[in-house]
Design a protein around this motif. Sequence first.
Motif, PDB file in Angstrom:
ATOM      1  N   SER A 273      12.824   7.333  14.577  1.00 21.72           N
ATOM      2  CA  SER A 273      12.343   7.754  13.260  1.00 21.72           C
ATOM      3  C   SER A 273      11.657   6.608  12.523  1.00 21.72           C
ATOM      4  CB  SER A 273      13.497   8.317  12.430  1.00 21.72           C
ATOM      5  OG  SER A 273      14.509   7.353  12.242  1.00 21.72           O
ATOM      6  N   VAL A 274      12.156   5.373  12.681  1.00 25.62           N
ATOM      7  CA  VAL A 274      11.477   4.224  12.070  1.00 25.62           C
ATOM      8  C   VAL A 274      10.094   4.058  12.686  1.00 25.62           C
ATOM      9  CG1 VAL A 274      11.500   1.703  11.923  1.00 25.62           C
ATOM     10  CG2 VAL A 274      13.553   2.993  11.348  1.00 25.62           C
ATOM     11  N   ARG A 275      10.007   4.215  13.997  1.00 23.10           N
ATOM     12  CA  ARG A 275       8.692   4.111  14.643  1.00 23.10           C
ATOM     13  C   ARG A 275       7.751   5.201  14.128  1.00 23.10           C
ATOM     14  NH1 ARG A 275      12.033   3.352  19.463  1.00 23.10           N
ATOM     15  NH2 ARG A 275      12.057   1.119  19.999  1.00 23.10           N
ATOM     16  N   ARG A 276       8.282   6.370  13.903  1.00 23.05           N
ATOM     17  CA  ARG A 276       7.454   7.474  13.416  1.00 23.05           C
ATOM     18  C   ARG A 276       6.961   7.191  11.993  1.00 23.05           C
ATOM     19  NH1 ARG A 276       6.407  12.086  15.596  1.00 23.05           N
ATOM     20  NH2 ARG A 276       5.995  13.996  14.420  1.00 23.05           N
ATOM     21  N   ARG A 277       7.845   6.670  11.158  1.00 21.04           N
ATOM     22  CA  ARG A 277       7.421   6.283   9.801  1.00 21.04           C
ATOM     23  C   ARG A 277       6.341   5.202   9.855  1.00 21.04           C
ATOM     24  NH1 ARG A 277      13.269   4.913   8.043  1.00 21.04           N
ATOM     25  NH2 ARG A 277      12.179   3.362   6.764  1.00 21.04           N
ATOM     26  N   LEU A 278       6.505   4.267  10.780  1.00 20.55           N
ATOM     27  CA  LEU A 278       5.523   3.197  10.934  1.00 20.55           C
ATOM     28  C   LEU A 278       4.159   3.766  11.338  1.00 20.55           C
ATOM     29  CD1 LEU A 278       4.830   0.163  11.112  1.00 20.55           C
ATOM     30  CD2 LEU A 278       5.699   0.192  13.458  1.00 20.55           C
ATOM     31  N   VAL A 279       4.147   4.718  12.240  1.00 22.88           N
ATOM     32  CA  VAL A 279       2.882   5.302  12.693  1.00 22.88           C
ATOM     33  C   VAL A 279       2.226   6.096  11.562  1.00 22.88           C
ATOM     34  CG1 VAL A 279       1.809   6.865  14.344  1.00 22.88           C
ATOM     35  CG2 VAL A 279       3.611   5.326  15.100  1.00 22.88           C
ATOM     36  N   LEU A 280       3.013   6.768  10.742  1.00 24.06           N
ATOM     37  CA  LEU A 280       2.460   7.468   9.588  1.00 24.06           C
ATOM     38  C   LEU A 280       1.759   6.482   8.647  1.00 24.06           C
ATOM     39  CD1 LEU A 280       5.324  10.005   8.873  1.00 24.06           C
ATOM     40  CD2 LEU A 280       2.915  10.622   9.176  1.00 24.06           C
ATOM     41  N   CYS A 281       2.429   5.374   8.349  1.00 21.73           N
ATOM     42  CA  CYS A 281       1.840   4.371   7.460  1.00 21.73           C
ATOM     43  C   CYS A 281       0.632   3.700   8.093  1.00 21.73           C
ATOM     44  CB  CYS A 281       2.886   3.339   7.067  1.00 21.73           C
ATOM     45  SG  CYS A 281       4.239   4.024   6.063  1.00 21.73           S
ATOM     46  N   ARG A 282       0.678   3.511   9.389  1.00 16.93           N
ATOM     47  CA  ARG A 282      -0.467   2.947  10.102  1.00 16.93           C
ATOM     48  C   ARG A 282      -1.669   3.899   9.990  1.00 16.93           C
ATOM     49  NH1 ARG A 282       1.698   1.796  15.421  1.00 16.93           N
ATOM     50  NH2 ARG A 282       2.317  -0.249  14.613  1.00 16.93           N
ATOM     51  N   SER A 283      -1.421   5.178  10.129  1.00 20.55           N
ATOM     52  CA  SER A 283      -2.494   6.159  10.006  1.00 20.55           C
ATOM     53  C   SER A 283      -3.126   6.092   8.622  1.00 20.55           C
ATOM     54  CB  SER A 283      -1.952   7.571  10.268  1.00 20.55           C
ATOM     55  OG  SER A 283      -1.414   7.677  11.568  1.00 20.55           O
ATOM     56  N   TYR A 284      -2.289   5.927   7.603  1.00 19.74           N
ATOM     57  CA  TYR A 284      -2.801   5.834   6.234  1.00 19.74           C
ATOM     58  C   TYR A 284      -3.724   4.628   6.083  1.00 19.74           C
ATOM     59  CZ  TYR A 284      -2.749   5.276   1.133  1.00 19.74           C
ATOM     60  OH  TYR A 284      -3.107   5.118  -0.185  1.00 19.74           O
ATOM     61  N   LEU A 285      -3.293   3.464   6.572  1.00 18.81           N
ATOM     62  CA  LEU A 285      -4.135   2.281   6.455  1.00 18.81           C
ATOM     63  C   LEU A 285      -5.442   2.457   7.213  1.00 18.81           C
ATOM     64  CD1 LEU A 285      -4.600  -0.597   5.479  1.00 18.81           C
ATOM     65  CD2 LEU A 285      -3.471  -1.417   7.556  1.00 18.81           C
ATOM     66  N   TYR A 286      -5.385   3.027   8.400  1.00 18.13           N
ATOM     67  CA  TYR A 286      -6.604   3.217   9.179  1.00 18.13           C
ATOM     68  C   TYR A 286      -7.572   4.172   8.473  1.00 18.13           C
ATOM     69  CZ  TYR A 286      -4.124   0.963  13.080  1.00 18.13           C
ATOM     70  OH  TYR A 286      -3.440   0.087  13.883  1.00 18.13           O
ATOM     71  N   LEU A 287      -7.042   5.202   7.827  1.00 20.47           N
ATOM     72  CA  LEU A 287      -7.900   6.108   7.064  1.00 20.47           C
ATOM     73  C   LEU A 287      -8.581   5.371   5.909  1.00 20.47           C
ATOM     74  CD1 LEU A 287      -5.639   9.283   6.993  1.00 20.47           C
ATOM     75  CD2 LEU A 287      -7.892   9.116   8.065  1.00 20.47           C
ATOM     76  N   ILE A 288      -7.826   4.509   5.239  1.00 21.78           N
ATOM     77  CA  ILE A 288      -8.416   3.704   4.168  1.00 21.78           C
ATOM     78  C   ILE A 288      -9.522   2.817   4.726  1.00 21.78           C
ATOM     79  CG2 ILE A 288      -7.977   1.769   2.606  1.00 21.78           C
ATOM     80  CD1 ILE A 288      -5.206   2.957   2.081  1.00 21.78           C
ATOM     81  N   MET A 289      -9.255   2.137   5.829  1.00 23.41           N
ATOM     82  CA  MET A 289     -10.223   1.186   6.377  1.00 23.41           C
ATOM     83  C   MET A 289     -11.530   1.868   6.778  1.00 23.41           C
ATOM     84  SD  MET A 289      -7.614  -1.213   8.622  1.00 23.41           S
ATOM     85  CE  MET A 289      -8.849  -2.442   9.085  1.00 23.41           C
ATOM     86  N   LEU A 290     -11.435   3.072   7.320  1.00 23.27           N
ATOM     87  CA  LEU A 290     -12.639   3.785   7.720  1.00 23.27           C
ATOM     88  C   LEU A 290     -13.387   4.349   6.521  1.00 23.27           C
ATOM     89  CD1 LEU A 290     -11.320   5.684  10.865  1.00 23.27           C
ATOM     90  CD2 LEU A 290     -12.944   3.784  10.843  1.00 23.27           C
ATOM     91  N   THR A 291     -12.654   4.835   5.538  1.00 26.93           N
ATOM     92  CA  THR A 291     -13.292   5.502   4.398  1.00 26.93           C
ATOM     93  C   THR A 291     -13.912   4.507   3.424  1.00 26.93           C
ATOM     94  OG1 THR A 291     -11.714   7.333   4.600  1.00 26.93           O
ATOM     95  CG2 THR A 291     -12.909   7.138   2.510  1.00 26.93           C
ATOM     96  N   GLU A 292     -13.253   3.369   3.197  1.00 26.82           N
ATOM     97  CA  GLU A 292     -13.716   2.438   2.167  1.00 26.82           C
ATOM     98  C   GLU A 292     -15.040   1.764   2.528  1.00 26.82           C
ATOM     99  OE1 GLU A 292     -10.562  -0.379   1.805  1.00 26.82           O
ATOM    100  OE2 GLU A 292     -11.056  -1.447   3.667  1.00 26.82           O
TER     101      GLU A 292
END
Length: 342
Positions: A273-292
Motif C-alpha cells: 500500500s505504501v508503494r501504491r501511494r508512492l506511485v499515485l504521488c509520482r503520477s501527480y508529479l509527472y502530470l505537473i511536469m508535462l503540463t507546466e
Amino acid sequence: MTVDVTTAVLEAVGAHGPASRRPLAGGTYNTVTRVTFDDGRDWVVKVPPPHATGLSYEQHLLVNEVTFYEAAAGGPIPQVVHSELDPGAPTGAYVVMTTRPGLPWSAVADGLTADETRALRAEFGAAVGRLHGVTGPGGYGYPAEPLGPLAPSWREAFTAMTDAVLADAERYAARLPWPVGRIHEVLAGASDVLDEVTRPALVHFDLWQGNLLVTGEAGARRIGGIVDGERMFWGDPVADLVSTSLFGDPETDVDFLAGYAAATGSPLVFTPSVRRRLVLCRSYLYLIMLTETVPRGVGPDAMEATWNAVAPRLVAALDELGQPFGRGFSGRELRRGAASDG
C-alpha cells in the motif's frame, strides 16, 4: 524613474543601501535576489511574477513557502525576516528570508566522493524525517488554498489536486501519453489506499538536488539549506520520496532511509500500500511536469526533452496502478491513447 521590484521591497521593509545585490539563478518561476548589507545581514528576496499564467495550484505560492519555513523552522531551513502575502499590496507579494550557506547539491554532485555522498544522503534523510514529524493545522492540501479549503481527508485533497492538473492539461492542450479521461479513471480506481493517511504531514514535494544546499570543504560536506518550499502541502509524507530520488527507486536509497529512520525512530517500510501511494504521488508529479511546459513556454527542445524523460515514466506508473484491478493496459492501448490525445 522606475523602481525595480527588489528595491521596492527593501524600501518597504526599511532596508536601504545594501552593499551588494546578486540575482540567483536556478528557479523557474520567481524573481530571486540575494542582498548583503555592511552590518552583516544577508537576505534573499523572492518576488512572484506579475502574471497569473500557470497551473491551477500555482496561485499565491508564497503563502505555501512562508508556511513551510515557519512550520519547519530550525536546522537548515531559512528564517522568514519579512513577508507580504497580499498580491494587491503596493509592493505586491514578497518574502524576505535569511540566506543559507552552500551551493546547490546538483552543482557539486560530480565532485563528491562516494563516502561524502553517502553521508549527505543520510543527513538528508534525517532532515526529511524531521520535516515529516510536523503536523498540519487539521486539513490536507495546499496552505494557499488555490483549489479550495483544506480537505478533511488526504484522498479528497489528492483527488482535487489531480483533477486540477488534468483540467490544466486540457485547458493548455498539453501533450499527455494517455487521454485525460483514462488517466482520471486509473487514479480514481487506486485512490482508496490514500485513506491510510490519517495525519497531514509537512510535505516539501520539491526535494530535488537543486533545492538542497551543500556546504563545507571536501571531506566535510554538510547539508547547508533546504529551500524553495513553495510547492509544499499538508499530506502524505510518502509523497516526498518522489523527488528525494527523482526518477530513481527510493527503496534502494539505503543511506537516506537510514537517516530517515534515525530521525523518526522507525524504519520506513515499503508495504504494497505504501508503494501504491508512492506511485499515485509520482503520477501527480509527472502530470505537473508535462503540463507546466505549456504555460511556461519552455520551447520545443526543452518540451521534447521533458516528454522523453517523463512520459514513459508516467505510462509505467499508470500501468502499475491499473494492474491490481484487472488486466494491465497493453502496449497497443498505450500507443493508441497517446495518438488520440496528441
